[in-house]
Design an enzyme around this catalytic site. Structure first.
Site, PDB file in Angstrom:
ATOM      1  N   CYS A  55      11.002  -6.832  40.287  1.00 19.20           N
ATOM      2  CA  CYS A  55       9.840  -7.704  40.062  1.00 19.20           C
ATOM      3  C   CYS A  55       9.884  -8.435  38.715  1.00 19.20           C
ATOM      4  CB  CYS A  55       8.546  -6.908  40.194  1.00 19.20           C
ATOM      5  SG  CYS A  55       8.339  -6.193  41.835  1.00 19.20           S
ATOM      6  N   HIS A  75       2.955 -10.765  36.742  1.00 22.27           N
ATOM      7  CA  HIS A  75       3.502 -10.379  38.042  1.00 22.27           C
ATOM      8  C   HIS A  75       2.365  -9.923  38.960  1.00 22.27           C
ATOM      9  CE1 HIS A  75       5.666  -8.614  41.221  1.00 22.27           C
ATOM     10  NE2 HIS A  75       5.419  -7.378  40.860  1.00 22.27           N
ATOM     11  N   ASN A 124       2.465  -8.909  46.816  1.00 24.76           N
ATOM     12  CA  ASN A 124       3.496  -8.801  45.781  1.00 24.76           C
ATOM     13  C   ASN A 124       4.804  -9.347  46.346  1.00 24.76           C
ATOM     14  OD1 ASN A 124       5.519  -7.988  44.059  1.00 24.76           O
ATOM     15  ND2 ASN A 124       4.854  -5.852  43.909  1.00 24.76           N
TER      16      ASN A 124
HETATM   17  N1  COA Z   1      -5.124   2.502  53.003  1.00 25.58           N
HETATM   18  C1  COA Z   1      -6.033   3.481  52.923  1.00 25.58           C
HETATM   19  N2  COA Z   1      -5.915   4.527  52.093  1.00 25.58           N
HETATM   20  C2  COA Z   1      -4.811   4.567  51.320  1.00 25.58           C
HETATM   21  C3  COA Z   1      -3.817   3.572  51.356  1.00 25.58           C
HETATM   22  C4  COA Z   1      -4.011   2.502  52.242  1.00 25.58           C
HETATM   23  N3  COA Z   1      -3.144   1.507  52.359  1.00 25.58           N
HETATM   24  N4  COA Z   1      -2.858   3.877  50.470  1.00 25.58           N
HETATM   25  C5  COA Z   1      -3.217   5.036  49.901  1.00 25.58           C
HETATM   26  N5  COA Z   1      -4.396   5.448  50.409  1.00 25.58           N
HETATM   27  C6  COA Z   1      -5.156   6.650  50.092  1.00 25.58           C
HETATM   28  C7  COA Z   1      -4.287   7.766  49.567  1.00 25.58           C
HETATM   29  O1  COA Z   1      -3.715   8.514  50.598  1.00 25.58           O
HETATM   30  C8  COA Z   1      -5.272   8.554  48.763  1.00 25.58           C
HETATM   31  O2  COA Z   1      -6.029   9.354  49.622  1.00 25.58           O
HETATM   32  P1  COA Z   1      -6.485  10.838  49.171  1.00 25.58           P
HETATM   33  O3  COA Z   1      -7.350  10.621  47.968  1.00 25.58           O
HETATM   34  O4  COA Z   1      -7.198  11.334  50.372  1.00 25.58           O
HETATM   35  O5  COA Z   1      -5.210  11.552  48.851  1.00 25.58           O
HETATM   36  C9  COA Z   1      -6.188   7.482  48.194  1.00 25.58           C
HETATM   37  O6  COA Z   1      -6.041   6.345  49.038  1.00 25.58           O
HETATM   38  C10 COA Z   1      -5.851   7.090  46.788  1.00 25.58           C
HETATM   39  O7  COA Z   1      -4.435   6.915  46.735  1.00 25.58           O
HETATM   40  P2  COA Z   1      -3.699   6.442  45.450  1.00 25.58           P
HETATM   41  O8  COA Z   1      -2.226   6.443  45.672  1.00 25.58           O
HETATM   42  O9  COA Z   1      -4.275   7.203  44.298  1.00 25.58           O
HETATM   43  O10 COA Z   1      -4.222   4.952  45.431  1.00 25.58           O
HETATM   44  P3  COA Z   1      -4.193   3.936  44.257  1.00 25.58           P
HETATM   45  O11 COA Z   1      -5.548   3.550  43.920  1.00 25.58           O
HETATM   46  O12 COA Z   1      -3.256   4.377  43.151  1.00 25.58           O
HETATM   47  O13 COA Z   1      -3.538   2.678  44.961  1.00 25.58           O
HETATM   48  C11 COA Z   1      -1.472   1.513  45.012  1.00 25.58           C
HETATM   49  C12 COA Z   1      -2.220   2.759  45.461  1.00 25.58           C
HETATM   50  C13 COA Z   1      -0.054   1.602  45.555  1.00 25.58           C
HETATM   51  C14 COA Z   1      -2.181   0.304  45.573  1.00 25.58           C
HETATM   52  C15 COA Z   1      -1.484   1.471  43.468  1.00 25.58           C
HETATM   53  O14 COA Z   1      -1.053   2.699  42.939  1.00 25.58           O
HETATM   54  C16 COA Z   1      -0.625   0.390  42.916  1.00 25.58           C
HETATM   55  O15 COA Z   1      -0.908  -0.774  43.068  1.00 25.58           O
HETATM   56  N6  COA Z   1       0.434   0.744  42.158  1.00 25.58           N
HETATM   57  C17 COA Z   1       1.295  -0.201  41.507  1.00 25.58           C
HETATM   58  C18 COA Z   1       2.162  -0.859  42.520  1.00 25.58           C
HETATM   59  C19 COA Z   1       3.029  -1.901  41.886  1.00 25.58           C
HETATM   60  O16 COA Z   1       2.652  -2.517  40.940  1.00 25.58           O
HETATM   61  N7  COA Z   1       4.220  -2.045  42.460  1.00 25.58           N
HETATM   62  C20 COA Z   1       5.153  -3.015  42.123  1.00 25.58           C
HETATM   63  C21 COA Z   1       5.581  -2.957  40.730  1.00 25.58           C
HETATM   64  S1  COA Z   1       6.910  -3.960  40.564  1.00 25.58           S
END
Ligand code: COA
Length: 324
Positions: A113, A242, A272
């Site tokens: 990215c 980004h 993304n």
């Molecule tokens: N739909 C519904 N629920 C979801 C889900 C989805 N698509 N993805 C995860 N969940 C759930 C999880 O299972 C978790 O449930 P639980 O509390 O029962 O265990 C809950 O939502 C929270 O999950 P979590 O992983 O803590 O979510 P988050 O708020 O961290 O969001 C991302 C997840 C991936 C969106 C976030 O971490 C993110 O954007 N990270 C950075 C990604 C990024 O920048 N990537 C590229 C970099 S180059």
């Protein structure tokens, strides 16, 4: 006489035809439109068809960038991609040949990215050295082809696309001048975002840890380039970070002191798009017409590697085609 600089003079973007909405994803995996919008800010993304390979999208974006600059030749072509058409050879020579640019220097940069920021900085060094007079920098990725369809954390975020910028030699006081850059990496974080080296492996990401590192790495990089060019955070007209998650964009703005209203948001419509995300967000900003030549712009990215960096530049005098 003003100091020499590489100056952005053209921008272009390309998106696959197929729009994949949150609603559609909610019919094939355990997620909801409400969750995706609230946790990421994304409403829809594009998925490439078989014929819309990385090189095809990159070629369209590049053509549009050349047209936006009003030129048809270039000394150097760099494709930032981590989803090349083939493991080898690189995608850049294919794109150069598609454009009729046989014989020019062309290579790929693999920084996931952060690829566009890496490639843009590299092109400015090449122009500053006098080795070339102009460069085409393209960020293009088709990560949806590597996603695990049962992994709801990656499937909701990623989309495909390409964006391109044309630069040529000029001076620091011209609109579009690249004024400062900073690039970094830490290979100890390689498994945070990766495709394991096993047959048929899917893309894997440790979302929470990536979120935390992305915020701190991008914020530090932004502060570094602001210090290099002597700009206060409050003076920045446009933060083009980004486009991974709206919460990351807002947090980087708040940590660096750049007003949140200055953060460009394009991820709502494309998700993304990895190396394409910054040039596509630039193209989108240009299409909306809410930037003026000379505006103070900061680009920043974080990605697999891990890699990160930032660039300070001014907004070019430019007209761009809307790829949507
Ligand atoms: N739909 C519904 N629920 C979801 C889900 C989805 N698509 N993805 C995860 N969940 C759930 C999880 O299972 C978790 O449930 P639980 O509390 O029962 O265990 C809950 O939502 C929270 O999950 P979590 O992983 O803590 O979510 P988050 O708020 O961290 O969001 C991302 C997840 C991936 C969106 C976030 O971490 C993110 O954007 N990270 C950075 C990604 C990024 O920048 N990537 C590229 C970099 S180059």
């Amino acid at each position: 006489m003003s100091a020499a600089a590489a100056v952005v003079r053209g921008l272009g973007g390309a998106l696959p035809e197929r729009v994949v909405t949150n609603h559609h994803l909610s019919t094939i995996m355990d997620t909801t439109d409400e969750w995706i919008r609230r946790r990421t800010g994304i409403a829809e993304r594009r998925h490439s068809a078989e014929a819309e390979s990385t090189s095809v999208l990159a070629t369209t974006a590049a053509r549009r960038a050349l047209a936006s600059a009003g030129v048809n030749s270039v000394g150097l072509l760099i494709v930032a991609t981590s989803t090349p058409d083939k493991v080898c050879p690189a995608t850049a020579p294919r794109v150069a040949a598609n454009l009729g640019l046989h014989g020019i220097a062309a290579f790929d940069v693999s920084a996931v990215c952060s690829g566009f920021v890496y490639a843009l900085a590299t092109a400015t060094w090449a122009i500053a050295s006098g080795a070339v007079n102009s460069a085409l920098v393209i960020g293009a990725d088709t990560f949806t082809r590597l996603l695990d369809p049962s992994d709801r954390t990656t499937s909701v975020i990623f989309g495909d696309g390409a964006g391109a910028a044309y630069l040529s030699a000029g001076t620091v006081d011209e609109p579009g001048a690249v004024l400062a850059s900073t690039l970094h990496s830490d290979g100890d974080g390689e498994t945070l975002i990766h495709v394991p080296r096993t047959a048929g492996a899917f893309f894997e990401m440790q979302g929470k840890e990536v979120f935390t590192q992305a915020v701190s790495a991008m914020s530090e990089s932004v502060k570094t380039v602001l210090a290099s060019v002597g700009w206060e955070a409050a003076e920045v007209d446009s933060l083009i970070a980004h486009q991974a998650n709206l919460r990351i964009l807002n947090t980087v703005a708040s940590v660096t002191g750049i007003p949140g209203s200055k953060a460009e948001v394009h991820l709502d419509r494309v998700g993304n798009t990895s190396a394409a995300s910054i040039p596509l967000a630039m193209t989108d900003a240009g299409t909306k017409g809410h930037r003026s030549p000379g505006d103070k712009v900061v680009l920043t990215a974080f990605g697999g590697g891990t890699t990160w960096g930032a660039i300070a530049m001014t907004w070019p005098t430019i007209s761009v085609v809307d790829p949507h």
